[in-house]
Design a protein around this motif. Sequence first.
Motif, PDB file in Angstrom:
ATOM      1  N   ASN A 248       0.599  -1.255  -0.254  1.00 45.30           N
ATOM      2  CA  ASN A 248      -0.310   0.277   0.161  1.00 45.30           C
ATOM      3  C   ASN A 248       0.917   1.298   0.155  1.00 45.30           C
ATOM      4  O   ASN A 248       0.483   2.689   0.506  1.00 45.30           O
TER       5      ASN A 248
ATOM      6  N   ARG B 232       1.984   4.725  -0.629  1.00 45.23           N
ATOM      7  CA  ARG B 232       1.621   5.514  -0.939  1.00 45.23           C
ATOM      8  C   ARG B 232       2.769   7.501  -1.839  1.00 45.23           C
ATOM      9  O   ARG B 232       3.888   7.083  -1.035  1.00 45.23           O
TER      10      ARG B 232
ATOM     11  N   ARG C 104      -2.852   6.082  -8.388  1.00 46.61           N
ATOM     12  CA  ARG C 104      -2.721   6.795  -7.172  1.00 46.61           C
ATOM     13  C   ARG C 104      -1.716   8.316  -7.407  1.00 46.61           C
ATOM     14  O   ARG C 104      -1.550   8.384  -6.794  1.00 46.61           O
TER      15      ARG C 104
ATOM     16  N   TYR D  60       6.384   8.493  -6.265  1.00 46.21           N
ATOM     17  CA  TYR D  60       6.466   7.769  -5.157  1.00 46.21           C
ATOM     18  C   TYR D  60       7.785   7.767  -3.757  1.00 46.21           C
ATOM     19  O   TYR D  60       7.737   7.529  -3.041  1.00 46.21           O
TER      20      TYR D  60
END
Lengths: 100, 318
Positions: B202, B204, B237, B317
């Motif tokens: 996960n 972010r 994302r 990221y």
Amino acid sequence: MARVNPEFAGAVKESKAFNASACMNCGVCSAVCHMGIELLPRKLFRYVLLGIEEKVLANVETIYSCLLCKMCEVNCPASVHIAENVRFLRHYINKKVYQL
Amino acid sequence: MPLPTGDTIGILADNLTLRQSVLPIPAKSATRWAAGLELPRGSKTVLYTGLMYQMIPYIAAMNKAQEDIEDSFLVNFIGLGRRINKLINVSSIMARPSKTMQQAYNQILVNIARLLQQAGVQFGYLYEEELYSGALIYDLGMDHVLKEHAQRVYATFKKYGVKKIITVDPHTTNMLRSVYPTLINGYDLTVQSYMEVLVERNIRPRSDLNTAVVMHDSCVYARYENVLNEQRTLLARAGVTVKEPANAGKFTMCCGGPAESLFPKKARDQAQKRVEQIKKVALNAVTMCPICYVNLQKAAGGAVQLEDISSYLVRAYC
Ligand code: SF4
Ligand code: SF4
């Protein structure tokens, strides 16, 4: 007149990998192949199943031109493992023809 | 005249048997990307490059030579080349990689390692003990040669007590995850692509890229390994709108790379077809396989801005 090679037919039968007998000859594989390999799955596998080795060996370039990309396979309604079958034929030719 | 199939396969298979890779490259060149990252040698989880990204600059140089040979009188000498190759490494003479290309491909591996670190993954690297997976030899149907090689690769993992492998490209993922278990009794390693690991963790993003890009899926990820959603999730994302070309996702069109070793011209024609599909959607695209990357880039000739997906991910990221 095509001749059947019983040794070739036997080798194919023994292989668990070669599952072309499920093929319904619908032609989807040829229609979706971007390499334009019209012969490969359905016609060629038929020769293989019949043991007509000379027809198979006459198409060596086609057999090695396949990208193993499985575009045909994901579209095949009979779940024929086309890419694996092609690899099987390569293995056979490598040993039998090229003595590798 | 096309390249002689039997002799070309013979050279590649001999290389795997004698020199542990279809195209042997110096250990320094294979491990240079990791300099300064201070990754431990071995560990329960390892990042496994399978030498694919490092090999591409050599393959590109080699293919240039091959393309010149294909359709010339020199094809007649490949049989002789195979006999000589058993004694000396012929490909190392033919292949002189470009330094800029080496740097670009090494940077992709650095990006991937940084992304995994950012996601908090603890991992090691096997440095010069890392071996090629044998993917091309498998594709060419040299199963008997591959089987022996796979045992060597597995033994190296066992030597370092490796339990989990993080791969960086689709071909190595497929070999270690789906092919090796059919060759090795008791095979007990978990194999995941770095994109699967990043999604599982996960990760972010730190910044929003606010851009759009065309996705070129690798056939092997999409149709062999079912890695389809991860690349889309990670880009979405990061604020990247993914545009899909004709033949997208599970029905992606092959880049032509698998034909490269025997039929360079057929490979190029196929890559050209894919570039045309991409161009119709947008002029910037991402790939996630070193073979797709090099083939499409060559065919695009600068008309499409191609990047490895890791370059986008690292900007968002890390
Ligand atoms: S798509 Fe499948 S069933 Fe149809 S011809 Fe091809 S191999 Fe046979
Ligand atoms: S695997 Fe790909 S290249 Fe080979 S026959 Fe099927 S669609 Fe054509």
